[in-house]
Design a protein around this motif. Structure first.
Motif, short mmCIF file in Angstrom:
data_model
loop_
_atom_site.label_atom_id
_atom_site.label_comp_id
_atom_site.label_asym_id
_atom_site.label_seq_id
_atom_site.Cartn_x
_atom_site.Cartn_y
_atom_site.Cartn_z
N SER A 1 25.88 32.67 29.87
CA SER A 1 26.26 32.71 31.27
C SER A 1 25.01 32.98 32.09
O SER A 1 24.14 33.73 31.68
CB SER A 1 27.31 33.80 31.51
OG SER A 1 27.56 33.92 32.90
N THR B 1 29.30 38.13 44.84
CA THR B 1 29.83 38.83 43.68
C THR B 1 30.93 38.03 43.03
O THR B 1 31.53 37.13 43.62
CB THR B 1 30.36 40.21 44.09
OG1 THR B 1 31.41 40.05 45.06
CG2 THR B 1 29.26 41.06 44.70
N GLY B 2 31.20 38.38 41.75
CA GLY B 2 32.25 37.71 40.99
C GLY B 2 33.21 38.72 40.39
O GLY B 2 33.69 39.61 41.08
N GLN B 3 33.45 38.61 39.09
CA GLN B 3 34.43 39.46 38.43
C GLN B 3 33.91 40.89 38.29
O GLN B 3 32.71 41.14 38.30
CB GLN B 3 34.76 38.89 37.04
CG GLN B 3 35.32 37.48 37.07
CD GLN B 3 35.59 36.96 35.67
OE1 GLN B 3 35.55 37.71 34.70
NE2 GLN B 3 35.87 35.68 35.56
N ARG B 4 34.90 41.80 38.14
CA ARG B 4 34.60 43.21 37.94
C ARG B 4 35.32 43.69 36.69
O ARG B 4 36.45 43.28 36.43
CB ARG B 4 35.02 44.06 39.14
CG ARG B 4 34.35 43.68 40.44
CD ARG B 4 35.00 44.40 41.62
NE ARG B 4 34.42 43.97 42.89
CZ ARG B 4 33.60 44.71 43.62
NH1 ARG B 4 33.25 45.93 43.20
NH2 ARG B 4 33.11 44.26 44.76
N SER B 5 34.65 44.59 35.94
CA SER B 5 35.28 45.15 34.75
C SER B 5 34.49 46.38 34.30
O SER B 5 33.26 46.33 34.20
CB SER B 5 35.33 44.12 33.61
OG SER B 5 35.86 44.69 32.43
N ILE C 1 29.96 44.64 37.69
CA ILE C 1 30.30 43.54 38.58
C ILE C 1 29.31 42.40 38.39
O ILE C 1 28.10 42.63 38.22
CB ILE C 1 30.32 44.01 40.06
CG1 ILE C 1 30.75 42.87 40.98
CG2 ILE C 1 28.99 44.59 40.47
CD1 ILE C 1 31.00 43.32 42.41
N GLU C 2 29.83 41.18 38.39
CA GLU C 2 28.97 40.00 38.24
C GLU C 2 28.34 39.62 39.58
O GLU C 2 29.00 39.68 40.62
CB GLU C 2 29.77 38.81 37.71
CG GLU C 2 30.02 38.84 36.22
CD GLU C 2 30.66 37.55 35.74
OE1 GLU C 2 30.65 37.31 34.53
OE2 GLU C 2 31.16 36.78 36.58
N VAL D 1 24.96 40.82 35.65
CA VAL D 1 25.91 41.91 35.75
C VAL D 1 25.17 43.19 36.11
O VAL D 1 24.15 43.52 35.49
CB VAL D 1 26.69 42.10 34.43
CG1 VAL D 1 27.70 43.23 34.55
CG2 VAL D 1 27.38 40.81 34.04
N GLY E 1 26.85 37.12 31.75
CA GLY E 1 28.04 37.53 32.48
C GLY E 1 28.83 38.58 31.72
O GLY E 1 28.44 39.06 30.66
N LEU E 2 29.99 38.94 32.30
CA LEU E 2 30.83 39.93 31.67
C LEU E 2 31.31 39.49 30.29
O LEU E 2 31.53 40.31 29.41
CB LEU E 2 32.04 40.23 32.56
CG LEU E 2 31.75 41.01 33.85
CD1 LEU E 2 33.00 41.09 34.71
CD2 LEU E 2 31.23 42.39 33.53
N GLU F 1 28.64 48.66 39.62
CA GLU F 1 29.32 48.49 40.91
C GLU F 1 28.64 49.29 42.02
O GLU F 1 28.61 48.86 43.17
CB GLU F 1 30.79 48.91 40.79
CG GLU F 1 31.65 47.88 40.07
CD GLU F 1 33.13 48.25 40.14
OE1 GLU F 1 33.43 49.41 40.48
OE2 GLU F 1 33.96 47.38 39.85
#
Length: 390
Positions: A316, A350-354, A358-359, A320, A78-79, A323
């Motif tokens: 995790s 999808t999950g978190q973005r950074s 994107i997850e 990832v 993950g991120l 985007e």
């Protein structure tokens, strides 16, 4: 009157008989002719192909390359297990050389120009110098003295053997010969370090490595001082990536950690963490992670983005992806998974973005290859196909 009525009744009867006979014939033909099967009524015409699934798109490797679509094999993490940082391609300590003149003088010849390829030891220029002449003269004089000292030593050996000279004279000759030989070696090393020309009039400015000339600061006839930088030579295969990471992220990194370099053209290449500086930069307040590139040749000075996967990061199961790999199709988030014949739109959660990443919580499995750059072209092609079907 009676005769007329009989004639009218006979005509009516004849018409009825003819109609009955015609109805019987039509009924008989209808009964004898078999009805067409229902399956044949719904069977597609010859040449009409079966409709392909609406979520797949056939595309060969040549078309993928021509349209600029790039792919990436995804892995778990993950991120929180990924550090994204800006970095710069820099020459390694053995990949760049500053070439200077070992003696002051005038530049009499220039052999290489900016961008030219050079080999290790190849001459770049020649500087004619009085210092070079002095170094060459010292080498010649030291060599002559060493030869004379060896002859004196040989004579003293002979005289001592004949009981003519005392032992002290032999020992003095031995010391003088050793001293002269040492001086000759020193003068020879000095001449070699200065790279004196064969005629002793100048010094050869040579490249210590193979590569290409990346900087040139020399003009024919110009007077240069000793140790003045004249050329820079870089070997494009000897490079390293220098990434700035924060103090917290630096503590999670260790030598050997995996990294992926995102290049400006959308492609990626692999790298490994070689070292992390133990101190922070006074200007950026960040540590520097030094990465070794695994294959590929990058241009020094190129700005890239790196994704570091620290071995001390939290585990995790999320995946990832960039985007731009996630597209909206029919009100669903999808990614295009590479198949033997093209791509398939796979719904994902999808999950978190950074930092442009994107997850993917569900829908993808580690090891699958997806479209990243220009994935929107696949979405547009599927949309066009759906419109044609309608």
């Amino acid at each position: 009157m009676m005769t007329q009525d009989k004639r009218l009744l006979g005509g009516v009867a004849a018409a009825v008989l003819v109609a009955a006979a015609g109805g019987f014939t039509v009924a008989r033909w209808t009964a004898d002719t078999p009805a067409a099967p229902a399956a044949e009524a719904t069977k597609p015409e010859a040449g009409e192909a079966e409709a392909a699934p609406s979520d797949t798109l056939a595309m060969n490797a040549e078309t993928i390359k021509r349209t600029g679509i790039t792919t990436e094999t995804v892995n778990q993490g993950g991120l929180a297990a990924e550090i994204v940082s800006q970095a710069t391609v820099a020459p390694s300590p053995m990949g760049e050389a500053i070439v200077t003149a070992r003696a002051g003088g005038a530049v009499t010849r220039v052999f290489k120009r900016l961008g030219d390829a050079v080999r290790r030891g190849e001459a770049l220029a020649i500087v004619e110098s009085r210092d070079a002449a002095q170094i060459a003269a010292d080498r010649t004089a030291a060599g002559a003295k060493a030869t004379l000292a060896q002859r004196n030593l040989a004579r003293e050996h002979y005289l001592y053997g004949q009981k003519v000279s005392p032992r002290v004279d032999l020992e003095r000759a031995q010391a003088e010969a050793a001293s002269a030989a040492a001086e000759a070696r020193r003068a020879s090393v000095a001449a070699g370090a200065a790279n004196i020309t064969s005629d002793g009039r100048g010094v050869v400015v040579a490249s210590p490595i193979s590569g290409r000339v990346t900087s040139e600061n020399v003009s024919l006839g110009a007077f240069v001082q000793p140790e003045t930088e004249l050329f820079r030579v870089a070997d494009p295969s000897q490079i390293q990536i220098e990434a700035a990471v924060g103090p917290a992220e630096a503590q999670r990194l260790a030598p050997g950690d995996r990294a992926i370099i995102d290049l400006p053209d959308g492609t990626t290449t692999s790298a490994r963490v070689r070292a992390v500086t133990p101190t922070l930069s006074g200007e950026t307040r960040a540590a520097t992670a030094v990465l070794d590139v695994i294959g590929g040749r990058l241009q020094p000075g190129l700005a890239v983005r790196v994704r570091l996967f620290p071995s001390r990061g939290g585990a995790s199961s999320a995946i990832v992806v960039p985007e731009e790999a996630v597209q909206s199709l029919n009100a669903r988030d999808v990614v295009f998974v590479r198949t033997p014949k093209g791509f398939k739109a796979v719904p994902v959660t999808t999950g978190q973005r950074s930092a442009g990443r994107i997850e993917i919580v569900s829908g993808l499995a580690a090891g699958q290859t997806i479209a990243t750059k220009n994935a929107f072209l696949l979405k547009a092609e599927l949309g066009k196909g759906a419109g044609e079907e309608e």
